[in-house]
Design a protein around this motif. Structure first.
Motif, mmCIF file in Angstrom:
data_model
loop_
_atom_site.group_PDB
_atom_site.id
_atom_site.type_symbol
_atom_site.label_atom_id
_atom_site.label_comp_id
_atom_site.label_asym_id
_atom_site.label_seq_id
_atom_site.Cartn_x
_atom_site.Cartn_y
_atom_site.Cartn_z
ATOM 1 N N THR A 234 0.832 -1.207 0.000
ATOM 2 C CA THR A 234 0.000 0.000 0.000
ATOM 3 C C THR A 234 0.865 1.255 0.000
ATOM 4 O OG1 THR A 234 -1.787 -1.137 1.186
ATOM 5 C CG2 THR A 234 -1.785 1.277 1.240
ATOM 6 N N LEU A 235 1.851 1.305 0.888
ATOM 7 C CA LEU A 235 2.710 2.485 0.980
ATOM 8 C C LEU A 235 3.526 2.682 -0.297
ATOM 9 C CD1 LEU A 235 3.993 2.047 4.651
ATOM 10 C CD2 LEU A 235 2.318 3.713 3.825
ATOM 11 N N PHE A 236 4.127 1.610 -0.779
ATOM 12 C CA PHE A 236 4.962 1.693 -1.972
ATOM 13 C C PHE A 236 4.153 2.147 -3.182
ATOM 14 C CE2 PHE A 236 6.353 -0.921 -5.731
ATOM 15 C CZ PHE A 236 7.346 -0.053 -6.139
ATOM 16 N N ILE A 237 2.998 1.553 -3.388
ATOM 17 C CA ILE A 237 2.210 1.862 -4.585
ATOM 18 C C ILE A 237 1.504 3.207 -4.455
ATOM 19 C CG2 ILE A 237 0.251 1.053 -5.976
ATOM 20 C CD1 ILE A 237 1.355 -1.816 -5.400
ATOM 21 N N PHE A 238 1.142 3.599 -3.246
ATOM 22 C CA PHE A 238 0.598 4.943 -3.035
ATOM 23 C C PHE A 238 1.623 5.998 -3.460
ATOM 24 C CE2 PHE A 238 0.562 8.606 -0.087
ATOM 25 C CZ PHE A 238 -0.623 9.198 -0.499
ATOM 26 N N ILE A 239 2.864 5.859 -2.986
ATOM 27 C CA ILE A 239 3.905 6.826 -3.332
ATOM 28 C C ILE A 239 4.226 6.755 -4.824
ATOM 29 C CG2 ILE A 239 6.329 7.425 -2.970
ATOM 30 C CD1 ILE A 239 5.966 6.463 -0.058
ATOM 31 N N GLY A 240 4.292 5.545 -5.348
ATOM 32 C CA GLY A 240 4.588 5.397 -6.771
ATOM 33 C C GLY A 240 3.523 6.031 -7.652
ATOM 34 N N CYS A 241 2.273 5.768 -7.348
ATOM 35 C CA CYS A 241 1.172 6.352 -8.135
ATOM 36 C C CYS A 241 1.159 7.866 -8.010
ATOM 37 C CB CYS A 241 -0.163 5.773 -7.685
ATOM 38 S SG CYS A 241 -0.428 4.054 -8.154
ATOM 39 N N LEU A 242 1.354 8.355 -6.807
ATOM 40 C CA LEU A 242 1.334 9.798 -6.579
ATOM 41 C C LEU A 242 2.462 10.486 -7.346
ATOM 42 C CD1 LEU A 242 -0.671 11.407 -4.902
ATOM 43 C CD2 LEU A 242 1.006 11.475 -3.055
ATOM 44 N N SER A 243 3.624 9.827 -7.425
ATOM 45 C CA SER A 243 4.746 10.423 -8.150
ATOM 46 C C SER A 243 4.445 10.541 -9.638
ATOM 47 C CB SER A 243 6.013 9.595 -7.934
ATOM 48 O OG SER A 243 5.951 8.352 -8.613
ATOM 49 N N LEU B 85 12.249 10.743 -14.474
ATOM 50 C CA LEU B 85 13.162 10.851 -13.331
ATOM 51 C C LEU B 85 12.408 10.866 -12.007
ATOM 52 C CD1 LEU B 85 16.026 11.186 -12.272
ATOM 53 C CD2 LEU B 85 15.774 13.663 -12.549
ATOM 54 N N GLN B 86 11.358 11.663 -11.916
ATOM 55 C CA GLN B 86 10.616 11.746 -10.651
ATOM 56 C C GLN B 86 9.989 10.407 -10.267
ATOM 57 O OE1 GLN B 86 8.206 15.270 -9.911
ATOM 58 N NE2 GLN B 86 6.556 14.013 -9.087
ATOM 59 N N PRO B 87 9.256 9.741 -11.171
ATOM 60 C CA PRO B 87 8.722 8.416 -10.801
ATOM 61 C C PRO B 87 9.813 7.395 -10.478
ATOM 62 C CG PRO B 87 7.587 9.269 -12.722
ATOM 63 C CD PRO B 87 8.740 10.184 -12.473
ATOM 64 N N ALA B 88 10.922 7.440 -11.210
ATOM 65 C CA ALA B 88 12.002 6.476 -10.964
ATOM 66 C C ALA B 88 12.573 6.645 -9.569
ATOM 67 C CB ALA B 88 13.099 6.649 -12.013
ATOM 68 N N LEU C 297 13.263 4.883 -4.115
ATOM 69 C CA LEU C 297 13.491 5.297 -2.732
ATOM 70 C C LEU C 297 12.405 4.752 -1.812
ATOM 71 C CD1 LEU C 297 14.610 8.992 -3.324
ATOM 72 C CD2 LEU C 297 16.055 7.081 -2.586
ATOM 73 N N ALA C 298 11.170 4.778 -2.278
ATOM 74 C CA ALA C 298 10.071 4.278 -1.456
ATOM 75 C C ALA C 298 10.224 2.786 -1.183
ATOM 76 C CB ALA C 298 8.730 4.554 -2.133
ATOM 77 N N LEU C 299 10.566 2.024 -2.223
ATOM 78 C CA LEU C 299 10.706 0.578 -2.027
ATOM 79 C C LEU C 299 11.867 0.265 -1.095
ATOM 80 C CD1 LEU C 299 9.700 -2.225 -2.723
ATOM 81 C CD2 LEU C 299 11.239 -2.231 -4.692
ATOM 82 N N GLY C 300 12.996 0.942 -1.282
ATOM 83 C CA GLY C 300 14.132 0.707 -0.391
ATOM 84 C C GLY C 300 13.805 1.019 1.055
ATOM 85 N N LEU C 301 13.082 2.108 1.278
ATOM 86 C CA LEU C 301 12.710 2.501 2.629
ATOM 87 C C LEU C 301 11.747 1.504 3.266
ATOM 88 C CD1 LEU C 301 12.748 4.588 4.914
ATOM 89 C CD2 LEU C 301 10.914 5.815 3.724
ATOM 90 N N VAL C 302 10.752 1.076 2.502
ATOM 91 C CA VAL C 302 9.762 0.131 3.033
ATOM 92 C C VAL C 302 10.417 -1.214 3.333
ATOM 93 C CG1 VAL C 302 7.635 -1.120 2.524
ATOM 94 C CG2 VAL C 302 7.813 1.281 1.926
ATOM 95 N N ILE C 303 11.329 -1.665 2.472
ATOM 96 C CA ILE C 303 12.024 -2.929 2.722
ATOM 97 C C ILE C 303 12.902 -2.821 3.962
ATOM 98 C CG2 ILE C 303 13.785 -4.507 1.837
ATOM 99 C CD1 ILE C 303 12.679 -3.994 -0.957
ATOM 100 N N ALA D 169 17.611 -1.005 -8.177
ATOM 101 C CA ALA D 169 17.177 -1.823 -9.311
ATOM 102 C C ALA D 169 15.873 -1.287 -9.894
ATOM 103 C CB ALA D 169 17.011 -3.282 -8.884
ATOM 104 N N VAL D 170 14.964 -0.870 -9.015
ATOM 105 C CA VAL D 170 13.697 -0.303 -9.486
ATOM 106 C C VAL D 170 13.937 1.032 -10.174
ATOM 107 C CG1 VAL D 170 11.487 0.672 -8.724
ATOM 108 C CG2 VAL D 170 12.276 -1.507 -7.807
ATOM 109 N N THR D 171 14.766 1.877 -9.584
ATOM 110 C CA THR D 171 15.069 3.172 -10.191
ATOM 111 C C THR D 171 15.697 3.007 -11.567
ATOM 112 O OG1 THR D 171 15.359 4.242 -8.036
ATOM 113 C CG2 THR D 171 16.389 5.298 -9.930
ATOM 114 N N VAL D 172 16.694 2.126 -11.658
ATOM 115 C CA VAL D 172 17.358 1.874 -12.935
ATOM 116 C C VAL D 172 16.374 1.312 -13.955
ATOM 117 C CG1 VAL D 172 19.069 0.394 -14.070
ATOM 118 C CG2 VAL D 172 19.662 1.597 -11.975
#
Length: 246
Positions: free
Chosen positions: A46-55, A66-69, A74-80, A193-196
Motif C-alpha cells: 500500500t505504501l509503496f504503490i501509493f507513493i509510486g502512483c502519486l509520483s 526521473l521523478q517516478p524512478a 526510494l520508497a521501495l528501499g525505505l519500506v524494505i 534496481a527499481v530506479t534503474v
C-alpha cells in the motif's frame, strides 16, 4: 489470609513475567508465521504503490521519468528496510514467485502473499486518487500504465518487463535471501534496481516490474489496455530468476 494471598499471586501473577502456556506459544507462533507477514505485505505494498502512483500523477512535464524512478526506488528501499525483517519485504508477486522457487518463501504462503500484495496495490492506488486533484489524476490516467498504445509495441514492452524484472528479482534473491551473498545493503540495491529499471524502460514498457503496481491503478482508473503484459512479463522474469538460482 497469607495462604489466600499466596494462592492469588500464584494464580494471577505478581507483575513478573511468567512462562507462556503451550496454547499461548502456538497462537503467537501462528500469528507471527502466517498472519503478520501477510499484513506487512499488505501495508508495504500500500505504501509503496501509493507513493509510486502519486509520483506519476504529480509528475512535471519537464522531469520525464526521473521523478517516478526516484520515488519508486526510494520508497521501495525505505519500506524494505523498515518492514523486510517481518515478511521478507517482497511487495511484488513476481519477487514472491522467485523467492518461493529458491526456498525463501514457503509454497503455502505464496497465494496469501499475492492476495495481500494485490490488495495493497488496490488500496495504494485508491488512496492516491483520493488525495490527488481530479484533473491531475485523469491526465495521468490514474497512474495506470499507458506506454503501450499499439500492437507493434507489445513485443518490446514484454521483453523489457522480463529483463527488468529479472534484474529486480536478482537483487532481491542474491542480496536478501541467498545466505552466501546477502548483506545489509540489500534494501538500497533493490531500490536502485527499481530506479534503474524505470529510467531504462520507462519509455518502452513503463518499467512496471510488479503486477500489483499495475493492478491497483488499472482497477481504480479502469484502464486495462495491454494490461496482461504487466502480469506475464514480471512473472516470467521472476520464474526465470528462480529457476536460474535454484
Amino acid at each position: 489470609m497469607s495462604g489466600e494471598r499466596a494462592m492469588c499471586e500464584l494464580e494471577f501473577g505478581n507483575g513478573k513475567a511468567r512462562e507462556p502456556s503451550v496454547g499461548g506459544r502456538w497462537q503467537a507462533s501462528w500469528y507471527e508465521r502466517l498472519v503478520q507477514p501477510c499484513l506487512v505485505e499488505l501495508l508495504g505494498s500500500t505504501l509503496f504503490i501509493f507513493i509510486g502512483c502519486l509520483s506519476v500523477i504529480e509528475n512535471g512535464m519537464d522531469t520525464g521519468v526521473l521523478q517516478p524512478a526516484l520515488a519508486h526506488g526510494l520508497a521501495l528501499g525505505l519500506v524494505i528496510a523498515t518492514l523486510g525483517n517481518i515478511s521478507g519485504g517482497h511487495f511484488n508477486p513476481a519477487v514472491s514467485l522467485a523467492a518461493m522457487l529458491i526456498g525463501g518463501l514457503n509454497l503455502v504462503m505464496l497465494l496469501p502473499y499475492w492476495v495481500s500484495q494485490l490488495l495493497g496495490g488496490l488500496l495504494g492506488a485508491a488512496l492516491a486518487k483520493v488525495v490527488s486533484p481530479k484533473e491531475r489524476f485523469w491526465n495521468a490516467s490514474g497512474a495506470a500504465f499507458v506506454t503501450v498504445q499499439e500492437q507493434g509495441q507489445v513485443a518490446g514492452a514484454l521483453v523489457a518487463e522480463i529483463i527488468l524484472t529479472m534484474l529486480l528479482a536478482l537483487a532481491v534473491c542474491m542480496g536478501a535471501i541467498n545466505e552466501k551473498t546477502k548483506g545489509p545493503l540489500a534494501p538500497f540495491s533493490i531500490g536502485f534496481a527499481v530506479t534503474v529499471g524505470i529510467l531504462a524502460g520507462g519509455t518502452v514498457s513503463g518499467g512496471c516490474m510488479n503486477p500489483a503496481r499495475a493492478f491497483g491503478p488499472a482497477v481504480v482508473a479502469g484502464h486495462w489496455d495491454f494490461h496482461w503484459i504487466y502480469w506475464l512479463g514480471p512473472l516470467l522474469g521472476g520464474l526465470l530468476v528462480g529457476l536460474l538460482i535454484r
